[in-house]
Scaffold this active site. Structure first.
Site, PDB file in Angstrom:
ATOM      1  N   HIS A 295      11.383   9.823   3.558  1.00 23.52           N
ATOM      2  CA  HIS A 295       9.814  10.231   3.610  1.00 23.52           C
ATOM      3  C   HIS A 295       9.564  10.737   4.935  1.00 23.52           C
ATOM      4  O   HIS A 295       8.444  11.114   5.263  1.00 23.52           O
ATOM      5  CB  HIS A 295       8.877   8.997   3.251  1.00 23.52           C
ATOM      6  CG  HIS A 295       9.122   7.898   4.237  1.00 23.52           C
ATOM      7  ND1 HIS A 295      10.270   7.091   4.285  1.00 23.52           N
ATOM      8  CD2 HIS A 295       8.362   7.494   5.232  1.00 23.52           C
ATOM      9  CE1 HIS A 295      10.188   6.203   5.331  1.00 23.52           C
ATOM     10  NE2 HIS A 295       8.939   6.243   5.974  1.00 23.52           N
ATOM     11  N   ASP A 296      10.524  10.569   5.991  1.00 17.40           N
ATOM     12  CA  ASP A 296      10.390  11.022   7.180  1.00 17.40           C
ATOM     13  C   ASP A 296      10.870  12.314   7.559  1.00 17.40           C
ATOM     14  O   ASP A 296      10.905  12.934   8.691  1.00 17.40           O
ATOM     15  CB  ASP A 296      10.756  10.085   8.165  1.00 17.40           C
ATOM     16  CG  ASP A 296       9.829   8.868   8.243  1.00 17.40           C
ATOM     17  OD1 ASP A 296       8.601   8.890   8.022  1.00 17.40           O
ATOM     18  OD2 ASP A 296      10.400   7.673   8.889  1.00 17.40           O
TER      19      ASP A 296
ATOM     20  N   ASN B 109      -4.332   7.040 -13.011  1.00 20.34           N
ATOM     21  CA  ASN B 109      -5.693   7.212 -13.176  1.00 20.34           C
ATOM     22  C   ASN B 109      -6.331   8.443 -12.878  1.00 20.34           C
ATOM     23  O   ASN B 109      -7.529   8.487 -12.807  1.00 20.34           O
ATOM     24  CB  ASN B 109      -6.279   5.995 -12.528  1.00 20.34           C
ATOM     25  CG  ASN B 109      -6.336   6.013 -11.199  1.00 20.34           C
ATOM     26  OD1 ASN B 109      -5.411   6.774 -10.938  1.00 20.34           O
ATOM     27  ND2 ASN B 109      -6.941   5.075 -10.524  1.00 20.34           N
TER      28      ASN B 109
ATOM     29  N   ASP C 252      10.968  -1.316   8.748  1.00 20.16           N
ATOM     30  CA  ASP C 252      10.427  -0.373   9.668  1.00 20.16           C
ATOM     31  C   ASP C 252      10.648  -0.602  11.055  1.00 20.16           C
ATOM     32  O   ASP C 252      10.066  -1.699  11.615  1.00 20.16           O
ATOM     33  CB  ASP C 252       9.045  -0.087   9.272  1.00 20.16           C
ATOM     34  CG  ASP C 252       8.362   1.036   9.703  1.00 20.16           C
ATOM     35  OD1 ASP C 252       8.904   1.880   9.377  1.00 20.16           O
ATOM     36  OD2 ASP C 252       7.698   0.940  10.559  1.00 20.16           O
TER      37      ASP C 252
ATOM     38  N   ASP D 111       9.145  -2.518   1.777  1.00 19.45           N
ATOM     39  CA  ASP D 111       9.068  -1.994   3.382  1.00 19.45           C
ATOM     40  C   ASP D 111       8.349  -3.265   3.922  1.00 19.45           C
ATOM     41  O   ASP D 111       7.291  -3.601   3.783  1.00 19.45           O
ATOM     42  CB  ASP D 111       8.239  -0.872   3.208  1.00 19.45           C
ATOM     43  CG  ASP D 111       8.946   0.257   4.303  1.00 19.45           C
ATOM     44  OD1 ASP D 111       9.251  -0.164   5.580  1.00 19.45           O
ATOM     45  OD2 ASP D 111       8.957   1.435   3.969  1.00 19.45           O
TER      46      ASP D 111
ATOM     47  N   ASP E  53       1.048   9.422 -10.963  1.00 18.01           N
ATOM     48  CA  ASP E  53      -0.676   9.027 -10.775  1.00 18.01           C
ATOM     49  C   ASP E  53      -1.064   8.485 -12.358  1.00 18.01           C
ATOM     50  O   ASP E  53      -0.972   9.295 -13.276  1.00 18.01           O
ATOM     51  CB  ASP E  53      -1.537   9.963 -10.378  1.00 18.01           C
ATOM     52  CG  ASP E  53      -3.143   9.639 -10.351  1.00 18.01           C
ATOM     53  OD1 ASP E  53      -3.222   8.731 -10.474  1.00 18.01           O
ATOM     54  OD2 ASP E  53      -3.957  10.489 -10.314  1.00 18.01           O
TER      55      ASP E  53
ATOM     56  N   GLU F 249      15.705   0.132   9.654  1.00 21.45           N
ATOM     57  CA  GLU F 249      15.394   1.449  10.123  1.00 21.45           C
ATOM     58  C   GLU F 249      16.109   1.282  11.363  1.00 21.45           C
ATOM     59  O   GLU F 249      15.243   0.887  12.336  1.00 21.45           O
ATOM     60  CB  GLU F 249      14.025   1.760  10.052  1.00 21.45           C
ATOM     61  CG  GLU F 249      14.026   3.536  10.468  1.00 21.45           C
ATOM     62  CD  GLU F 249      12.430   3.794  10.882  1.00 21.45           C
ATOM     63  OE1 GLU F 249      12.363   5.014  10.570  1.00 21.45           O
ATOM     64  OE2 GLU F 249      11.755   2.872  11.254  1.00 21.45           O
TER      65      GLU F 249
ATOM     66  N   ASP G 229       0.644   5.550  -8.178  1.00 27.61           N
ATOM     67  CA  ASP G 229       0.373   4.239  -8.233  1.00 27.61           C
ATOM     68  C   ASP G 229       1.201   3.317  -8.862  1.00 27.61           C
ATOM     69  O   ASP G 229       2.295   4.035  -9.495  1.00 27.61           O
ATOM     70  CB  ASP G 229      -1.281   4.109  -8.759  1.00 27.61           C
ATOM     71  CG  ASP G 229      -1.255   4.838  -9.856  1.00 27.61           C
ATOM     72  OD1 ASP G 229      -0.500   4.763 -10.872  1.00 27.61           O
ATOM     73  OD2 ASP G 229      -2.447   5.646 -10.103  1.00 27.61           O
TER      74      ASP G 229
ATOM     75  N   ASP H 244      -6.841  10.056  -9.815  1.00 21.94           N
ATOM     76  CA  ASP H 244      -7.288  10.053  -8.622  1.00 21.94           C
ATOM     77  C   ASP H 244      -6.513  10.890  -7.783  1.00 21.94           C
ATOM     78  O   ASP H 244      -6.835  11.087  -6.578  1.00 21.94           O
ATOM     79  CB  ASP H 244      -7.646   8.608  -8.213  1.00 21.94           C
ATOM     80  CG  ASP H 244      -6.433   7.936  -7.702  1.00 21.94           C
ATOM     81  OD1 ASP H 244      -5.298   8.214  -8.010  1.00 21.94           O
ATOM     82  OD2 ASP H 244      -6.573   6.901  -7.081  1.00 21.94           O
TER      83      ASP H 244
END
Ligand code: ISL
Ligand code: CA
Length: 598
Positions: A371-372, A65, A242, A140, A63, A296, A71, A67
């Site tokens: 990520h899954d 910034n 995907d 993706d 990150d 995928e 990013d 938040d």
């Protein structure tokens, strides 16, 4: 022109063989034959076959910034780290404008950058920074569905006569309720959502905010193809696609054919026009660029895989299957881990079978996390303090020595492990949150669900990257969007960077080895000692060179039988233990060894 006609390749091989037989007239026919095979393998060299792909989940990388959300500027600030890994390709999960119902897999503008992630200028800088470092970028492509906040869907749902109506699948209520379709992320698992404005149902295989795009409509395909060209013209190097096997549907929406009962994923992957659409995508887009494509392969069975990646069919380059990552779950229950764990013999059978699919033609992929999926070391190794590092190195050895392009998930190079939340409030993933609501509404066993999610929940693989031991692991100065694994004090880049024996440096060594040793890329794979319940052993062979890989998947000393392989000249080239053992065929817990044999 991306592909050289086969006839030219054959002619070229013939010329080479002919010239060889002139120079070396003593070569026997047998030698010529094996030379021909070698030349064929090596004539088909491609950058994406030799690449190591590093997957970054941008929300959780860095990150910039404060938040609490990773990013693009964060990625830019870490390009030297990425480069230091030695990898060739970065695959970024979706970075496009999205209301984030499913963390970017619900896109509302395919040509815009998600505002939490930055701007198009940031994107251009990031791409430039990668290319300057010799790193390729794969994005993706999420084209089976869009967000319900996409302009197309807003138009489409506004009236039955809107020009965008046929961009999605609508079922008018006067036809009665459509046949059941299963939705992955719906509280009632119902993929048809009633929309009062036009008194019709729309189809959503994923969440209600992810309506399926109607690929039967050429206008939709053209929009997607133009959008792909937009990104390729910017210079990206490929797409991970995907749930691409789901794009074609039988638009009469019949009752699910009986043979697919319980296998809706396989049904979804068997649409009537999938391959037609993919060939069209190749001819209109992919063939015009030197890029890679990877599907995928959700729902794709081993017998169907070649149809997606056979180079003669001109569809896609690669596909990743789910047989491996589905192992070790209880049958009939969704992602409930079997308390007995998984069988290594089954694991070896799956990966060996998949290797055989691409032994002659096409090309495979290999991964143990994304990520899954939960974290690799927790799911397939052992995340106890004693074995976390050793088992993680062993699994990395597996990934980087198989006959397939490795897709390596960020954080696995540190042996990051599952966070194992106790509380549902800590989860952010729509999948877990929906399952919870579903089980709750049925008065099911919520405690059990939470226990299962500690192993299988997707958020385990999505916790922020661990850079150092300062506050929030150096990921953010704000509140991280998802909790950081408390083990970051010891498991982090800074702690591992200068330790030659760290998991991180072991990964770097293996990447380097794969880069210089083409036997590990193209060499023939042969499984050894296949019924050994503890050890995964195999050889890789190319042009007279043979490499032996021994991997102990268990927390105990155990031995392997490698038949008549001559070990007299064997040279150990890499191992995850510091001290070489005197008995090479006895392996210590989670030991991994790579020998050069000839
Ligand atoms: O993640 C899964 C189960 O936990 C899979 O069933 C997954 O939903 C399926 O493989 C499709 O995944 C892809 O599309 C989804 C998205 O949520 C996933 O992150 C993505 O990888 C919808 O776009
Ligand atoms: Ca941020």
């Amino acid at each position: 022109m991306r592909l050289i006609p086969t006839a030219m390749i054959i002619k070229r091989i013939f010329q080479i063989l002919l010239s060889l037989s002139l120079i070396f007239p003593f070569l026997s026919c047998e030698n010529l034959q094996s030379n021909k095979e070698k030349k064929t393998v090596m004539a088909d060299r491609k950058w994406w076959k030799e690449a190591v792909v590093y997957q970054i989940y941008p929300r959780s990388f860095k990150d910039s910034n404060g938040d609490g959300i990773g990013d693009l500027k964060g990625i830019i600030s870490k390009l030297d780290y990425i480069k230091s890994l030695g990898i060739d390709v970065v695959w970024l999960n979706p970075i496009f404008t999205s209301p984030n119902d499913d963390n970017g897999y619900d896109i509302s503008d395919y040509r815009g950058i998600m505002k939490e992630f930055g701007t198009m200028d940031d994107f251009d800088l990031m791409l430039k920074g990668m290319h300057e470092r010799g790193i390729k970028l794969v994005l993706d492509l999420v084209a089976n569905h869009s967000s319900d906040e996409h302009e197309w869907f807003k138009q489409s749902r506004s009236s039955r006569s809107n020009p965008y109506r046929n961009y999605y699948y609508w079922w008018p209520e006067e036809k009665g309720k459509p046949a059941q379709r299963y939705s992955f992320f719906d509280v009632n698992s119902d993929a048809w959502k009633y929309d009062a404005t036009t008194k019709s149902y729309y189809l959503h295989y994923f969440s209600v905010k992810q309506p399926d795009l109607n690929w039967e409509n050429k206008a939709v395909r053209d929009e997607i193809f133009k959008m792909m060209c937009f990104w390729f013209d910017k210079g990206i190097d490929g797409f991970r696609m995907d749930v691409i096997p789901f794009i074609s549907k039988d638009t009469t929406f019949p009752e699910l054919p009986a043979k697919y009962n319980g296998n809706f994923g396989e049904y979804y992957a068997n649409g009537p026009h999938t391959h037609e659409f993919l060939r069209e995508m190749d001819s209109e887009v992919l063939s015009k660029y030197d890029v890679m494509s990877v599907a995928e392969g959700a729902g794709v069975t081993i017998n169907e895989a070649m149809d997606f990646v056979d180079p003669d069919r001109k569809e896609l380059n690669m596909l990743y299957h789910f047989d491996g990552v589905s192992l070790g779950y209880l049958p009939g229950e969704y992602k409930a881990p079997d308390p007995k764990g998984y069988s290594l013999v089954d694991f070896k059978t799956i990966y060996s079978r998949w290797d055989s699919v691409f032994a002659q033609k096409g090309w495979g992929t290999i991964y143990l996390g994304n990520h899954d999926q939960p974290r690799m070391v927790t799911r397939w190794g052992n995340d106890s303090p004693e074995y976390r590092e050793l088992s993680s190195k062993m699994l990395t050895t597996f990934l980087l020595t198989m006959h397939a392009t490795p897709y390596y998930y960020f954080g696995d190079e540190l042996a990051m492990s599952n966070i194992k939340f106790d509380n549902i409030d800590d989860y952010r993933d729509i999948e877990t949150l929906n399952m919870y609501k579903q089980v709750k509404s049925k008065n099911g066993d919520l405690k059990k669900l939470l226990e299962n999610q500690k192993i299988s929940g997707r958020d385990n693989g999505r916790t922020p990257f661990q850079w150092d031991s300062t506050a929030n692991a150096g990921f953010t100065t704000g509140n991280p969007w998802l909790k950081i694994n408390p083990n970051f004090k010891t498991v982090n880049v800074a702690a591992q960077e200068n330790d030659p024996n760290s998991v991180l440096n072991y990964f770097r060594k293996l990447v380097k080895l794969r880069k210089i040793e083409l036997t590990l890329v193209y060499g023939k794979y042969t499984l050894l000692d296949k019924n050994n319940p503890d050890i995964y052993a195999y050889t890789r062979e190319l042009e007279g060179k043979k490499i032996l890989i021994l991997l102990n998947f268990k927390a105990k000393n155990t031995s392997v039988a490698i038949g008549d392989i001559d070990l007299s000249k064997a040279k150990l080239i890499l191992s995850n233990y510091n001290e070489e053992s005197s008995t090479p065929m006895n392996l210590r817990p989670y030991e991994a060894k790579i020998f050069e044999l000839e």
